[in-house]
Design a protein around this motif. Structure first.
Motif, PDB file in Angstrom:
ATOM      1  N   SER A  19      91.614  37.834  46.324  1.00 61.57           N
ATOM      2  CA  SER A  19      91.645  36.868  45.222  1.00 61.57           C
ATOM      3  C   SER A  19      90.321  36.095  45.132  1.00 61.57           C
ATOM      4  O   SER A  19      89.582  35.987  46.113  1.00 61.57           O
ATOM      5  CB  SER A  19      92.817  35.904  45.393  1.00 61.57           C
ATOM      6  OG  SER A  19      92.640  35.132  46.554  1.00 61.57           O
ATOM      7  N   HIS A  20      90.069  35.596  43.944  1.00 61.41           N
ATOM      8  CA  HIS A  20      88.858  34.814  43.661  1.00 61.41           C
ATOM      9  C   HIS A  20      89.137  34.006  42.397  1.00 61.41           C
ATOM     10  O   HIS A  20      89.842  34.490  41.500  1.00 61.41           O
ATOM     11  CB  HIS A  20      87.671  35.759  43.443  1.00 61.41           C
ATOM     12  CG  HIS A  20      86.370  35.050  43.348  1.00 61.41           C
ATOM     13  ND1 HIS A  20      85.957  34.425  42.189  1.00 61.41           N
ATOM     14  CD2 HIS A  20      85.396  34.842  44.263  1.00 61.41           C
ATOM     15  CE1 HIS A  20      84.780  33.869  42.405  1.00 61.41           C
ATOM     16  NE2 HIS A  20      84.424  34.106  43.657  1.00 61.41           N
ATOM     17  N   PRO A  21      88.576  32.794  42.286  1.00 58.09           N
ATOM     18  CA  PRO A  21      88.813  31.988  41.088  1.00 58.09           C
ATOM     19  C   PRO A  21      88.450  32.683  39.771  1.00 58.09           C
ATOM     20  O   PRO A  21      89.081  32.427  38.752  1.00 58.09           O
ATOM     21  CB  PRO A  21      87.941  30.747  41.313  1.00 58.09           C
ATOM     22  CG  PRO A  21      87.803  30.648  42.787  1.00 58.09           C
ATOM     23  CD  PRO A  21      87.805  32.061  43.305  1.00 58.09           C
ATOM     24  N   LEU A  23      89.042  35.657  39.069  1.00 60.84           N
ATOM     25  CA  LEU A  23      90.109  36.618  38.778  1.00 60.84           C
ATOM     26  C   LEU A  23      91.465  35.947  38.546  1.00 60.84           C
ATOM     27  O   LEU A  23      92.456  36.626  38.264  1.00 60.84           O
ATOM     28  CB  LEU A  23      90.224  37.628  39.924  1.00 60.84           C
ATOM     29  CG  LEU A  23      88.951  38.424  40.248  1.00 60.84           C
ATOM     30  CD1 LEU A  23      89.174  39.295  41.473  1.00 60.84           C
ATOM     31  CD2 LEU A  23      88.489  39.236  39.063  1.00 60.84           C
ATOM     32  N   ASP A  24      91.490  34.613  38.629  1.00 63.93           N
ATOM     33  CA  ASP A  24      92.750  33.886  38.408  1.00 63.93           C
ATOM     34  C   ASP A  24      93.337  34.230  37.042  1.00 63.93           C
ATOM     35  O   ASP A  24      92.622  34.270  36.041  1.00 63.93           O
ATOM     36  CB  ASP A  24      92.527  32.372  38.482  1.00 63.93           C
ATOM     37  CG  ASP A  24      92.345  31.857  39.898  1.00 63.93           C
ATOM     38  OD1 ASP A  24      92.519  32.651  40.854  1.00 63.93           O
ATOM     39  OD2 ASP A  24      92.003  30.667  40.049  1.00 63.93           O
ATOM     40  N   GLY A  25      94.618  34.494  37.012  1.00 69.28           N
ATOM     41  CA  GLY A  25      95.298  34.794  35.761  1.00 69.28           C
ATOM     42  C   GLY A  25      95.260  36.259  35.370  1.00 69.28           C
ATOM     43  O   GLY A  25      95.899  36.655  34.397  1.00 69.28           O
ATOM     44  N   LEU A  26      94.513  37.077  36.102  1.00 67.97           N
ATOM     45  CA  LEU A  26      94.492  38.519  35.831  1.00 67.97           C
ATOM     46  C   LEU A  26      95.551  39.187  36.693  1.00 67.97           C
ATOM     47  O   LEU A  26      95.755  38.827  37.845  1.00 67.97           O
ATOM     48  CB  LEU A  26      93.115  39.108  36.140  1.00 67.97           C
ATOM     49  CG  LEU A  26      91.960  38.573  35.306  1.00 67.97           C
ATOM     50  CD1 LEU A  26      90.651  39.239  35.724  1.00 67.97           C
ATOM     51  CD2 LEU A  26      92.204  38.785  33.826  1.00 67.97           C
ATOM     52  N   SER A  27      96.230  40.150  36.122  1.00 68.64           N
ATOM     53  CA  SER A  27      97.281  40.844  36.859  1.00 68.64           C
ATOM     54  C   SER A  27      96.735  42.132  37.463  1.00 68.64           C
ATOM     55  O   SER A  27      95.687  42.631  37.049  1.00 68.64           O
ATOM     56  CB  SER A  27      98.449  41.158  35.924  1.00 68.64           C
ATOM     57  OG  SER A  27      97.998  42.005  34.882  1.00 68.64           O
ATOM     58  N   GLN A  28      97.474  42.666  38.431  1.00 68.97           N
ATOM     59  CA  GLN A  28      97.126  43.987  38.954  1.00 68.97           C
ATOM     60  C   GLN A  28      97.179  44.969  37.786  1.00 68.97           C
ATOM     61  O   GLN A  28      98.097  44.920  36.981  1.00 68.97           O
ATOM     62  CB  GLN A  28      98.114  44.416  40.053  1.00 68.97           C
ATOM     63  CG  GLN A  28      98.028  43.591  41.308  1.00 68.97           C
ATOM     64  CD  GLN A  28      96.727  43.778  42.088  1.00 68.97           C
ATOM     65  OE1 GLN A  28      95.839  44.544  41.733  1.00 68.97           O
ATOM     66  NE2 GLN A  28      96.601  43.041  43.167  1.00 68.97           N
ATOM     67  N   GLY A  29      96.169  45.796  37.681  1.00 67.37           N
ATOM     68  CA  GLY A  29      96.101  46.753  36.582  1.00 67.37           C
ATOM     69  C   GLY A  29      95.350  46.242  35.365  1.00 67.37           C
ATOM     70  O   GLY A  29      95.378  46.884  34.312  1.00 67.37           O
ATOM     71  N   PHE A  30      94.658  45.078  35.493  1.00 73.00           N
ATOM     72  CA  PHE A  30      93.903  44.574  34.338  1.00 73.00           C
ATOM     73  C   PHE A  30      92.875  45.609  33.896  1.00 73.00           C
ATOM     74  O   PHE A  30      92.360  46.373  34.696  1.00 73.00           O
ATOM     75  CB  PHE A  30      93.269  43.200  34.625  1.00 73.00           C
ATOM     76  CG  PHE A  30      92.141  43.197  35.628  1.00 73.00           C
ATOM     77  CD1 PHE A  30      90.823  43.401  35.225  1.00 73.00           C
ATOM     78  CD2 PHE A  30      92.390  42.963  36.970  1.00 73.00           C
ATOM     79  CE1 PHE A  30      89.782  43.376  36.139  1.00 73.00           C
ATOM     80  CE2 PHE A  30      91.354  42.932  37.889  1.00 73.00           C
ATOM     81  CZ  PHE A  30      90.056  43.151  37.475  1.00 73.00           C
ATOM     82  N   ILE A  31      92.616  45.645  32.601  1.00 72.79           N
ATOM     83  CA  ILE A  31      91.783  46.680  31.978  1.00 72.79           C
ATOM     84  C   ILE A  31      90.369  46.155  31.733  1.00 72.79           C
ATOM     85  O   ILE A  31      90.184  45.045  31.218  1.00 72.79           O
ATOM     86  CB  ILE A  31      92.397  47.109  30.623  1.00 72.79           C
ATOM     87  CG1 ILE A  31      93.830  47.597  30.808  1.00 72.79           C
ATOM     88  CG2 ILE A  31      91.544  48.155  29.930  1.00 72.79           C
ATOM     89  CD1 ILE A  31      93.988  48.833  31.626  1.00 72.79           C
ATOM     90  N   VAL A  52      82.446  40.114  50.044  1.00 75.85           N
ATOM     91  CA  VAL A  52      83.849  40.498  49.889  1.00 75.85           C
ATOM     92  C   VAL A  52      83.972  41.365  48.642  1.00 75.85           C
ATOM     93  O   VAL A  52      83.447  41.007  47.580  1.00 75.85           O
ATOM     94  CB  VAL A  52      84.742  39.245  49.699  1.00 75.85           C
ATOM     95  CG1 VAL A  52      86.162  39.642  49.373  1.00 75.85           C
ATOM     96  CG2 VAL A  52      84.692  38.362  50.917  1.00 75.85           C
ATOM     97  N   ILE A  53      84.662  42.477  48.764  1.00 73.06           N
ATOM     98  CA  ILE A  53      85.007  43.272  47.578  1.00 73.06           C
ATOM     99  C   ILE A  53      86.283  42.666  47.021  1.00 73.06           C
ATOM    100  O   ILE A  53      87.321  42.663  47.680  1.00 73.06           O
ATOM    101  CB  ILE A  53      85.195  44.759  47.918  1.00 73.06           C
ATOM    102  CG1 ILE A  53      83.874  45.353  48.430  1.00 73.06           C
ATOM    103  CG2 ILE A  53      85.693  45.521  46.691  1.00 73.06           C
ATOM    104  CD1 ILE A  53      83.980  46.789  48.904  1.00 73.06           C
ATOM    105  N   MET A  64      84.104  43.858  41.138  1.00 70.55           N
ATOM    106  CA  MET A  64      83.554  42.554  41.513  1.00 70.55           C
ATOM    107  C   MET A  64      83.404  42.428  43.021  1.00 70.55           C
ATOM    108  O   MET A  64      84.297  42.804  43.782  1.00 70.55           O
ATOM    109  CB  MET A  64      84.452  41.433  41.006  1.00 70.55           C
ATOM    110  CG  MET A  64      83.919  40.053  41.312  1.00 70.55           C
ATOM    111  SD  MET A  64      85.027  38.788  40.662  1.00 70.55           S
ATOM    112  CE  MET A  64      84.555  37.425  41.709  1.00 70.55           C
ATOM    113  N   ILE A  65      82.258  41.874  43.409  1.00 70.11           N
ATOM    114  CA  ILE A  65      81.959  41.502  44.791  1.00 70.11           C
ATOM    115  C   ILE A  65      81.562  40.041  44.763  1.00 70.11           C
ATOM    116  O   ILE A  65      80.889  39.589  43.832  1.00 70.11           O
ATOM    117  CB  ILE A  65      80.782  42.325  45.350  1.00 70.11           C
ATOM    118  CG1 ILE A  65      81.132  43.803  45.390  1.00 70.11           C
ATOM    119  CG2 ILE A  65      80.371  41.835  46.735  1.00 70.11           C
ATOM    120  CD1 ILE A  65      79.940  44.678  45.708  1.00 70.11           C
ATOM    121  N   SER A  66      81.948  39.296  45.802  1.00 66.22           N
ATOM    122  CA  SER A  66      81.539  37.892  45.886  1.00 66.22           C
ATOM    123  C   SER A  66      80.910  37.611  47.249  1.00 66.22           C
ATOM    124  O   SER A  66      81.121  38.344  48.213  1.00 66.22           O
ATOM    125  CB  SER A  66      82.716  36.959  45.623  1.00 66.22           C
ATOM    126  OG  SER A  66      83.725  37.151  46.590  1.00 66.22           O
TER     127      SER A  66
END
Length: 141
Positions: A19-21, A23-31, A52-53, A64-66
């Motif tokens: 998780s990462h801020p 990506l907040d609000g995105l579900s698994q499988g986001f396009i 982090v991946i 995304m990597i952070s």
């Protein structure tokens, strides 16, 4: 950097691994759309304790990597900024630049009537970016 056998080109579902801020609000499988000829070496990233991946597509390609040490450093490996016709426009640019080459059409994307399947993802992601900028401004003041 690893040059790929063929271009990653199309719209793909993504998994959130860490998780990462942003990506907040995105579900698994986001396009999200991808269009690139190279990939960053995931093995090297995983061996670097500073990184982090956060997310990959369903084929394992990076989204995304952070940075653990510098939260303002985030690396995006897609074209989340593209609008509805972005992949079609890129395909047409490549055809015009190299008419002698054969280019694979984008996966999961209609060239004749493209859909903006990642519009909600794009809005959520960039809203999260703005929230992070605002939060950083508050910390700096």
């Amino acid at each position: 950097k690893i040059i790929l056998a063929e271009k990653i080109f199309g719209i793909f579902p993504h998994l959130i691994i860490e998780s990462h801020p942003l990506l907040d609000g995105l579900s698994q499988g986001f396009i999200v759309p991808h269009a690139r000829y190279a990939e960053t070496d995931k093995e090297q990233i995983m061996q670097d304790s500073r990184l982090v991946i956060n997310s990959v597509d369903d084929n394992g390609h990076l989204f995304m990597i952070s940075s653990k040490e510098k939260p303002e450093q985030n690396f995006i490996f897609s074209h989340i900024e593209y609008g509805r016709t972005g992949l079609r426009d890129e395909y047409q640019r490549e055809i015009a630049a190299h008419p002698d080459r054969h280019y694979k059409k984008p996966d999961n994307y209609s060239m004749s009537s493209p859909l903006f399947q990642w519009k909600d993802t794009q809005k959520t992601f960039f809203d999260n970016c703005l929230k992070q900028v605002e939060k950083s401004k508050l910390v700096l003041n």
